[in-house]
Scaffold this motif. Structure first.
Motif, PDB file in Angstrom:
ATOM      1  N   GLY A  67       0.783  -1.213   0.000  1.00  0.00           N
ATOM      2  CA  GLY A  67       0.000   0.000   0.000  1.00  0.00           C
ATOM      3  C   GLY A  67       0.821   1.271   0.000  1.00  0.00           C
ATOM      4  N   ARG A  68       2.106   1.156   0.294  1.00  0.00           N
ATOM      5  CA  ARG A  68       2.985   2.317   0.315  1.00  0.00           C
ATOM      6  C   ARG A  68       4.054   2.268  -0.773  1.00  0.00           C
ATOM      7  NH1 ARG A  68       6.299   3.114   4.324  1.00  0.00           N
ATOM      8  NH2 ARG A  68       6.476   0.913   4.920  1.00  0.00           N
ATOM      9  N   PHE A  69       4.511   1.080  -1.095  1.00  0.00           N
ATOM     10  CA  PHE A  69       5.549   0.901  -2.107  1.00  0.00           C
ATOM     11  C   PHE A  69       4.936   0.321  -3.367  1.00  0.00           C
ATOM     12  CE2 PHE A  69       9.538   0.283   0.783  1.00  0.00           C
ATOM     13  CZ  PHE A  69       9.194   1.420   1.495  1.00  0.00           C
ATOM     14  N   THR A  70       5.472   0.715  -4.497  1.00  0.00           N
ATOM     15  CA  THR A  70       5.024   0.200  -5.774  1.00  0.00           C
ATOM     16  C   THR A  70       6.235  -0.151  -6.631  1.00  0.00           C
ATOM     17  OG1 THR A  70       2.997   1.531  -5.735  1.00  0.00           O
ATOM     18  CG2 THR A  70       3.685   0.620  -7.856  1.00  0.00           C
ATOM     19  N   MET A  71       6.272  -1.376  -7.095  1.00  0.00           N
ATOM     20  CA  MET A  71       7.311  -1.787  -8.022  1.00  0.00           C
ATOM     21  C   MET A  71       6.758  -1.716  -9.437  1.00  0.00           C
ATOM     22  SD  MET A  71       9.570  -5.291  -8.061  1.00  0.00           S
ATOM     23  CE  MET A  71      11.026  -5.423  -9.101  1.00  0.00           C
ATOM     24  N   SER A  72       7.551  -1.199 -10.338  1.00  0.00           N
ATOM     25  CA  SER A  72       7.111  -1.059 -11.715  1.00  0.00           C
ATOM     26  C   SER A  72       8.285  -1.252 -12.658  1.00  0.00           C
ATOM     27  CB  SER A  72       6.463   0.308 -11.944  1.00  0.00           C
ATOM     28  OG  SER A  72       7.379   1.353 -11.687  1.00  0.00           O
ATOM     29  N   ARG A  73       7.976  -1.369 -13.920  1.00  0.00           N
ATOM     30  CA  ARG A  73       9.007  -1.520 -14.925  1.00  0.00           C
ATOM     31  C   ARG A  73       8.613  -0.768 -16.183  1.00  0.00           C
ATOM     32  NH1 ARG A  73       8.052  -8.003 -15.813  1.00  0.00           N
ATOM     33  NH2 ARG A  73       6.058  -7.857 -16.959  1.00  0.00           N
ATOM     34  N   ILE A  74       9.612  -0.408 -16.943  1.00  0.00           N
ATOM     35  CA  ILE A  74       9.383   0.240 -18.221  1.00  0.00           C
ATOM     36  C   ILE A  74       9.459  -0.809 -19.319  1.00  0.00           C
ATOM     37  CG2 ILE A  74      10.150   2.500 -17.450  1.00  0.00           C
ATOM     38  CD1 ILE A  74      12.866   1.939 -18.655  1.00  0.00           C
ATOM     39  N   ASP A  75       9.405  -0.353 -20.571  1.00  0.00           N
ATOM     40  CA  ASP A  75       9.432  -1.294 -21.691  1.00  0.00           C
ATOM     41  C   ASP A  75      10.655  -2.185 -21.654  1.00  0.00           C
ATOM     42  OD1 ASP A  75       7.040  -0.304 -22.639  1.00  0.00           O
ATOM     43  OD2 ASP A  75       7.968   1.022 -24.110  1.00  0.00           O
ATOM     44  N   ASP A  76      11.766  -1.618 -21.256  1.00  0.00           N
ATOM     45  CA  ASP A  76      12.978  -2.398 -21.051  1.00  0.00           C
ATOM     46  C   ASP A  76      12.809  -3.181 -19.754  1.00  0.00           C
ATOM     47  OD1 ASP A  76      16.558  -1.596 -20.763  1.00  0.00           O
ATOM     48  OD2 ASP A  76      15.473  -3.486 -20.718  1.00  0.00           O
ATOM     49  N   GLU A  77      12.580  -4.466 -19.864  1.00  0.00           N
ATOM     50  CA  GLU A  77      12.315  -5.275 -18.682  1.00  0.00           C
ATOM     51  C   GLU A  77      13.528  -5.448 -17.790  1.00  0.00           C
ATOM     52  OE1 GLU A  77      10.955  -8.886 -20.709  1.00  0.00           O
ATOM     53  OE2 GLU A  77      12.654  -9.928 -19.800  1.00  0.00           O
ATOM     54  N   ASN A  78      14.657  -4.961 -18.232  1.00  0.00           N
ATOM     55  CA  ASN A  78      15.860  -5.015 -17.413  1.00  0.00           C
ATOM     56  C   ASN A  78      15.979  -3.820 -16.479  1.00  0.00           C
ATOM     57  OD1 ASN A  78      16.526  -7.396 -18.732  1.00  0.00           O
ATOM     58  ND2 ASN A  78      17.974  -6.421 -20.134  1.00  0.00           N
ATOM     59  N   THR A  79      14.999  -2.944 -16.499  1.00  0.00           N
ATOM     60  CA  THR A  79      14.970  -1.786 -15.628  1.00  0.00           C
ATOM     61  C   THR A  79      13.681  -1.786 -14.828  1.00  0.00           C
ATOM     62  OG1 THR A  79      16.307  -0.474 -17.172  1.00  0.00           O
ATOM     63  CG2 THR A  79      15.072   0.722 -15.488  1.00  0.00           C
ATOM     64  N   VAL A  80      13.801  -1.670 -13.526  1.00  0.00           N
ATOM     65  CA  VAL A  80      12.644  -1.622 -12.654  1.00  0.00           C
ATOM     66  C   VAL A  80      12.791  -0.459 -11.697  1.00  0.00           C
ATOM     67  CG1 VAL A  80      12.150  -4.087 -12.813  1.00  0.00           C
ATOM     68  CG2 VAL A  80      13.658  -3.236 -11.003  1.00  0.00           C
ATOM     69  N   PHE A  81      11.671  -0.082 -11.099  1.00  0.00           N
ATOM     70  CA  PHE A  81      11.627   1.021 -10.162  1.00  0.00           C
ATOM     71  C   PHE A  81      10.940   0.581  -8.877  1.00  0.00           C
ATOM     72  CE2 PHE A  81      11.507   2.760 -14.435  1.00  0.00           C
ATOM     73  CZ  PHE A  81      12.542   3.686 -14.404  1.00  0.00           C
ATOM     74  N   LEU A  82      11.260   1.264  -7.825  1.00  0.00           N
ATOM     75  CA  LEU A  82      10.563   1.099  -6.566  1.00  0.00           C
ATOM     76  C   LEU A  82      10.155   2.483  -6.092  1.00  0.00           C
ATOM     77  CD1 LEU A  82       9.619  -0.822  -4.299  1.00  0.00           C
ATOM     78  CD2 LEU A  82      11.805  -0.356  -3.156  1.00  0.00           C
ATOM     79  N   THR A  83       8.874   2.762  -6.170  1.00  0.00           N
ATOM     80  CA  THR A  83       8.339   4.031  -5.717  1.00  0.00           C
ATOM     81  C   THR A  83       7.862   3.871  -4.285  1.00  0.00           C
ATOM     82  OG1 THR A  83       7.657   4.602  -7.975  1.00  0.00           O
ATOM     83  CG2 THR A  83       6.677   5.854  -6.173  1.00  0.00           C
ATOM     84  N   MET A  84       8.412   4.668  -3.399  1.00  0.00           N
ATOM     85  CA  MET A  84       8.135   4.555  -1.979  1.00  0.00           C
ATOM     86  C   MET A  84       7.479   5.834  -1.492  1.00  0.00           C
ATOM     87  SD  MET A  84      11.766   2.861  -0.771  1.00  0.00           S
ATOM     88  CE  MET A  84      12.674   4.340  -1.227  1.00  0.00           C
ATOM     89  N   SER A  85       6.394   5.697  -0.767  1.00  0.00           N
ATOM     90  CA  SER A  85       5.692   6.840  -0.210  1.00  0.00           C
ATOM     91  C   SER A  85       5.358   6.578   1.253  1.00  0.00           C
ATOM     92  CB  SER A  85       4.421   7.143  -1.010  1.00  0.00           C
ATOM     93  OG  SER A  85       3.517   6.056  -0.962  1.00  0.00           O
ATOM     94  N   SER A  86       4.921   7.634   1.921  1.00  0.00           N
ATOM     95  CA  SER A  86       4.594   7.555   3.345  1.00  0.00           C
ATOM     96  C   SER A  86       5.717   6.897   4.130  1.00  0.00           C
ATOM     97  CB  SER A  86       3.281   6.801   3.551  1.00  0.00           C
ATOM     98  OG  SER A  86       2.212   7.442   2.874  1.00  0.00           O
ATOM     99  N   LEU A  87       6.913   7.320   3.852  1.00  0.00           N
ATOM    100  CA  LEU A  87       8.075   6.692   4.457  1.00  0.00           C
ATOM    101  C   LEU A  87       8.165   7.003   5.949  1.00  0.00           C
ATOM    102  CD1 LEU A  87      10.581   7.370   1.576  1.00  0.00           C
ATOM    103  CD2 LEU A  87       9.943   5.107   2.427  1.00  0.00           C
ATOM    104  N   THR A  88       8.636   6.028   6.683  1.00  0.00           N
ATOM    105  CA  THR A  88       8.855   6.161   8.118  1.00  0.00           C
ATOM    106  C   THR A  88      10.299   5.806   8.431  1.00  0.00           C
ATOM    107  OG1 THR A  88       8.383   3.897   8.844  1.00  0.00           O
ATOM    108  CG2 THR A  88       6.494   5.319   8.390  1.00  0.00           C
ATOM    109  N   PRO A  89      10.773   6.163   9.626  1.00  0.00           N
ATOM    110  CA  PRO A  89      12.139   5.774   9.990  1.00  0.00           C
ATOM    111  C   PRO A  89      12.384   4.270   9.917  1.00  0.00           C
ATOM    112  CG  PRO A  89      11.373   7.484  11.459  1.00  0.00           C
ATOM    113  CD  PRO A  89      10.196   7.091  10.612  1.00  0.00           C
ATOM    114  N   ASP A  90      11.340   3.466  10.075  1.00  0.00           N
ATOM    115  CA  ASP A  90      11.498   2.019   9.974  1.00  0.00           C
ATOM    116  C   ASP A  90      11.845   1.568   8.562  1.00  0.00           C
ATOM    117  OD1 ASP A  90       8.864   1.151  12.369  1.00  0.00           O
ATOM    118  OD2 ASP A  90      10.971   1.661  12.661  1.00  0.00           O
ATOM    119  N   ASP A  91      11.669   2.437   7.591  1.00  0.00           N
ATOM    120  CA  ASP A  91      12.042   2.119   6.219  1.00  0.00           C
ATOM    121  C   ASP A  91      13.511   2.391   5.940  1.00  0.00           C
ATOM    122  OD1 ASP A  91       9.412   1.337   5.334  1.00  0.00           O
ATOM    123  OD2 ASP A  91       8.876   3.466   5.310  1.00  0.00           O
TER     124      ASP A  91
END
Length: 122
Positions: A67-91
Motif C-alpha cells: 500500500g505504500r511501495f510500488t514496483m514497476s518496470r518500463i518497456d525495457d524489462e531489465n529496468t525496474v523502479f521502486l516508488t516509496m511513499s509515506s516513508l517512516t524511519p522504519d524504512d
C-alpha cells in the motif's frame, strides 16, 4: 559481466517519498524475475517486493510495505523502479536490487546490486 546498479537513494523526511531504480546490464539472455530487498542496521535482509518478467505478472509485496511501495518496470524489462511513499524511519535501510536471469552463454544465476542507502529521518 552482468551488473545490477541501483540508484535514487538518499535522505528523506518521514512522510516523504523516494523512487529507486535498478538497471541490469551485460550479456543478458533472459530475465526471469527482479526483486527488491532491504537491510536495516541490526536486522536481517528482508524481501520487499518482486515481479516476474514477461509483462504478464503483478508485483507482490511484503506486508510491511504493501500500500505504500510500488514496483514497476518500463518497456525495457531489465529496468525496474521502486516508488516509496509515506516513508517512516522504519524504512531506513540499504535497498538491494536482485535478479534471477540467464546470461548469453547459458548459465542461470542470481545477481545482486551493490545497494543504495535510504535514510528516513527528521
Amino acid at each position: 559481466q552482468v551488473q545490477l546498479v541501483e540508484s535514487g537513494g538518499g535522505l528523506v523526511q518521514p512522510g516523504g517519498s523516494l523512487r529507486l531504480s535498478c538497471q541490469a546490464s551485460g550479456p543478458i539472455c533472459s530475465v526471469y524475475t527482479m526483486a527488491w530487498y532491504r537491510q536495516a542496521p541490526g536486522h536481517q535482509r528482508e524481501w520487499v517486493t518482486s515481479i516476474p518478467s514477461g509483462g504478464s505478472g503483478w508485483p507482490t509485496y511484503a506486508d510491511s510495505v504493501k500500500g505504500r511501495f510500488t514496483m514497476s518496470r518500463i518497456d525495457d524489462e531489465n529496468t525496474v523502479f521502486l516508488t516509496m511513499s509515506s516513508l517512516t524511519p522504519d524504512d531506513t535501510a540499504v535497498y538491494y536490487c536482485h535478479s534471477y536471469l540467464k546470461v548469453l552463454q547459458g548459465a542461470t544465476s542470481e545477481y545482486w546490486g551493490q545497494g543504495t542507502q535510504v535514510t528516513v529521518s527528521s
